[in-house]
Design a protein around this motif. Structure first.
Motif, PDB file in Angstrom:
ATOM      1  N   PHE A   2       2.557 100.775 160.087  1.00 35.16           N
ATOM      2  CA  PHE A   2       1.761 100.254 158.894  1.00 35.16           C
ATOM      3  C   PHE A   2       2.535  99.264 158.095  1.00 35.16           C
ATOM      4  O   PHE A   2       2.115  98.056 157.760  1.00 35.16           O
ATOM      5  N   ALA A   3       4.010  99.476 157.903  1.00 38.72           N
ATOM      6  CA  ALA A   3       4.753  98.752 157.375  1.00 38.72           C
ATOM      7  C   ALA A   3       4.715  97.164 158.347  1.00 38.72           C
ATOM      8  O   ALA A   3       5.074  96.046 157.879  1.00 38.72           O
ATOM      9  N   GLY A   4       4.879  97.352 159.743  1.00 35.46           N
ATOM     10  CA  GLY A   4       4.709  96.164 160.507  1.00 35.46           C
ATOM     11  C   GLY A   4       3.617  95.211 160.410  1.00 35.46           C
ATOM     12  O   GLY A   4       3.771  94.141 160.302  1.00 35.46           O
ATOM     13  N   ALA A   9       1.068  90.582 158.189  1.00 32.36           N
ATOM     14  CA  ALA A   9       0.136  89.916 157.367  1.00 32.36           C
ATOM     15  C   ALA A   9       0.826  88.870 156.262  1.00 32.36           C
ATOM     16  O   ALA A   9       0.187  87.939 156.127  1.00 32.36           O
ATOM     17  N   ALA A  10       1.910  89.470 155.697  1.00 35.65           N
ATOM     18  CA  ALA A  10       2.651  88.508 154.882  1.00 35.65           C
ATOM     19  C   ALA A  10       3.081  87.304 155.530  1.00 35.65           C
ATOM     20  O   ALA A  10       2.898  86.241 154.837  1.00 35.65           O
ATOM     21  N   LEU A  11       3.483  87.491 156.883  1.00 35.15           N
ATOM     22  CA  LEU A  11       4.035  86.149 157.518  1.00 35.15           C
ATOM     23  C   LEU A  11       2.709  85.128 157.699  1.00 35.15           C
ATOM     24  O   LEU A  11       2.753  84.008 157.637  1.00 35.15           O
ATOM     25  N   LEU A  12       1.646  85.687 158.112  1.00 36.99           N
ATOM     26  CA  LEU A  12       0.411  85.101 158.534  1.00 36.99           C
ATOM     27  C   LEU A  12       0.063  84.303 157.199  1.00 36.99           C
ATOM     28  O   LEU A  12      -0.498  83.093 157.103  1.00 36.99           O
TER      29      LEU A  12
END
Length: 568
Positions: A2-4, A9-12
């Protein structure tokens, strides 16, 4: 796991935000570029509008300046020094007028309001006459100037006045930037679908960074001349594009520059209202029917004119290679003048030497020797330098108002011409020369001032020599006309013709007038009596001096001396 996903998502999200920022920046850059371009365009339009408005304001005072200047130049008053200064004024005023007209033409072209008058013509012949007008400038600067064409007949549909401005500007630009002893070449090539004009010079060239800017309005560049306005090449581009053609430039600094103009053949790309269907060129004599004048008065005066002694009529030499046009010109003048004819410049020069006409009308475009060359030869030859010359040209006066192109012609007239205008120009020139001759004989001055009665420097030098020779021999009663001619380097007949043309006097009359005027000077001094003065001025008989003196002044030497004493 999930953390991955959260990390991805944050990077995107960061990447997405960055892309949005990049797009916003890109759109802002485009917007700024558009605004900058619009501002530049707006500034250029504002410049053009400002210059257009002020140009209209300049035209009226400029016209009022050019009119009197032209009259002063045509009058020949003031001698060579004053005339040279007047020509400088006239040339610069004409240049200012050309710049104003360029601005107005450019504004019309830019607004789509410049109407073309398209007709088919021989583009080679069109170029040839423009080249002739630049030959003197090339000779003055020792520049090799050539015209090479794939044929001497290259038919093309074009507007003569507007295309003349294109060629004029390209040649002026080439001569402006080529070094003395350099080269300017014009090439004309006919292709299947278009005609290509190339103007080449081996001058300073154009920097690579400026190649794309040379046709921009108001752009003058690194190698600009003090006379560059930044309008000429922009106007060329507009006029070429109005002909549905293209213009481009290729240049290598300190090597060569080539301006290349491509004009499509045929007429389908022009609007019907731009085509002159019934166009006739200036060599078609039927064109002159439009300028026909009422001959009734001429016919009524025919008998009166022919009752004159033919020796009283002025003699006009018409040099024109077109038989029909030459006959038409002859018909204009045959009732008022003796009309001589020649088919080309070489024959015209020979006739001028033999017949010594009072005025010469010469076409510019002729085989063997053209009108410009003929004009130069006539003005440089002491036997003919006094003869006024009117050049007939198919081109407008636009190409002749450039400093350095002066060939010595007294006037230009554009073909096809109005017979009445041509007659007036001839009449005015002949009257001007007659006034100069009367001035030489006038009693208003006891000395002859060559600069006031001559037009060319060669004539002024001749008159100064003639006056000096007579003055040096004023007391020599045995000084003959033969000796006079020998001292000045002319035969008796040449001396007769020259003095008759400039001063209206034969050599004998000229010497006698100078002796009589010198006697008047001596009598005014009051130191000598009539008998003493007689021998001092080369007369051997006081009675003969008295006769000549009375003819000149309307009184005897004694009466003249008394009247002078009373006025002191």
């Amino acid at each position: 796991a999930f953390a991955g996903y959260v990390l991805i998502a944050a990077l995107l999200l960061v990447l997405f935000r960055k892309l949005i920022l990049i797009r916003i920046q890109y759109e802002n850059d485009i917007k700024l570029e558009r605004i900058k371009r619009e501002n530049t365009e707006h500034l250029n339009r504002a410049k053009l509008q400002f210059f257009t408005n002020i140009s209209h304001e300049f035209r009226t005072p400029l016209t009022l300046i050019l009119g009197p200047i032209e009259k002063l130049v045509n009058s020949g008053d003031g001698g060579n020094v004053i005339q040279q200064q007047l020509r400088v004024v006239a040339n610069n005023a004409s240049r200012l007028q050309r710049l104003i007209n360029q601005l107005l033409d450019f504004r019309k072209a830019d607004a789509g309001n410049l109407d073309l008058r398209i007709a088919e013509g021989n583009f080679y012949k069109f170029l040839k006459e423009i080249k002739l007008s630049f030959d003197a400038l090339a000779a003055d600067k020792n520049i090799k100037f050539t015209l090479n064409a794939s044929s001497n007949v290259i038919d093309l549909y074009f507007d003569r006045d507007q295309m003349e401005k294109v060629v004029f500007n390209l040649l002026s630009n080439a001569f402006k930037h080529v070094s003395p002893e350099g080269e300017v070449a014009v090439q004309l090539l006919e292709h299947e679908t278009f005609v290509q004009l190339v103007v080449l010079d081996n001058g300073v060239g154009i920097p690579a960074a400026e190649i794309d800017k040379v046709f921009e309005r108001f752009f003058t560049g690194e190698n600009k001349s003090a006379t560059d306005s930044g309008i000429g090449l922009a106007l060329c581009k507009s006029l070429v594009e109005l002909h549905h053609g293209t213009i481009r430039v290729e240049s290598q600094e300190q090597v060569a520059t080539r301006f290349i103009v491509d004009i499509p053949k045929g007429k389908d790309h022009f609007d019907d209202n731009q085509i002159i269907e019934d166009f006739k060129d200036s060599e078609d004599v039927s064109k002159y029917v439009e300028y026909a004048f009422d001959r009734t008065n001429v016919e009524q005066e025919t008998n009166r004119q022919y009752r004159k002694d033919i020796s009283e009529l002025s003699r006009i030499l018409v040099v024109e290679d077109n038989d029909q046009v030459r006959s038409f010109i002859k018909s204009i003048f045959q009732y008022d003048y003796v009309v001589l004819e020649a088919e080309n410049g070489d024959e015209g020069f020979a006739v001028a030497l033999e017949e010594n006409p009072d005025l010469i009308l010469s076409d510019v475009m002729m085989p063997i020797v053209d009108g410009f060359t003929l004009c130069s030869r006539l003005k440089q030859d002491l036997n003919t330098s006094h003869i006024p010359i009117i050049l007939l040209t198919a081109r407008t006066s636009y190409i002749y108002q450039v400093e350095g192109l002066e060939k010595g012609a007294d006037d230009y007239i554009t073909k096809p011409f109005s017979p009445e205008i041509l007659k007036l120009k001839v009449k005015n020139l002949l009257q001007s020369r007659e006034q100069s001759r009367q001035l030489a004989q006038s009693n208003s001055s006891l000395t002859i001032e060559p600069k006031k009665i001559t037009v060319t420097s060669a004539d002024e030098i001749f008159m100064n020599q003639a006056i000096e020779l007579v003055e040096n021999n004023i007391s020599n009663s045995e000084y003959t006309v033969v000796e006079f001619g020998k001292d000045i380097g002319l035969s008796r007949m040449q001396l007769y013709r020259k003095l008759k043309a400039i001063a209206g006097l034969s050599p004998n009359e000229f010497v006698r007038m100078m002796r009589v005027k010198r006697s008047a000077q001596l009598l005014e001094q009051g130191d000598y009596n009539v008998s003493e003065v007689t021998y001092q001025v080369g007369f051997t008989d006081p009675t003969y001096l008295r006769k000549c003196f009375k003819q000149q002044f309307g009184m005897t030497p004694s009466e003249y001396a008394k009247s002078h004493k009373k006025s002191v």
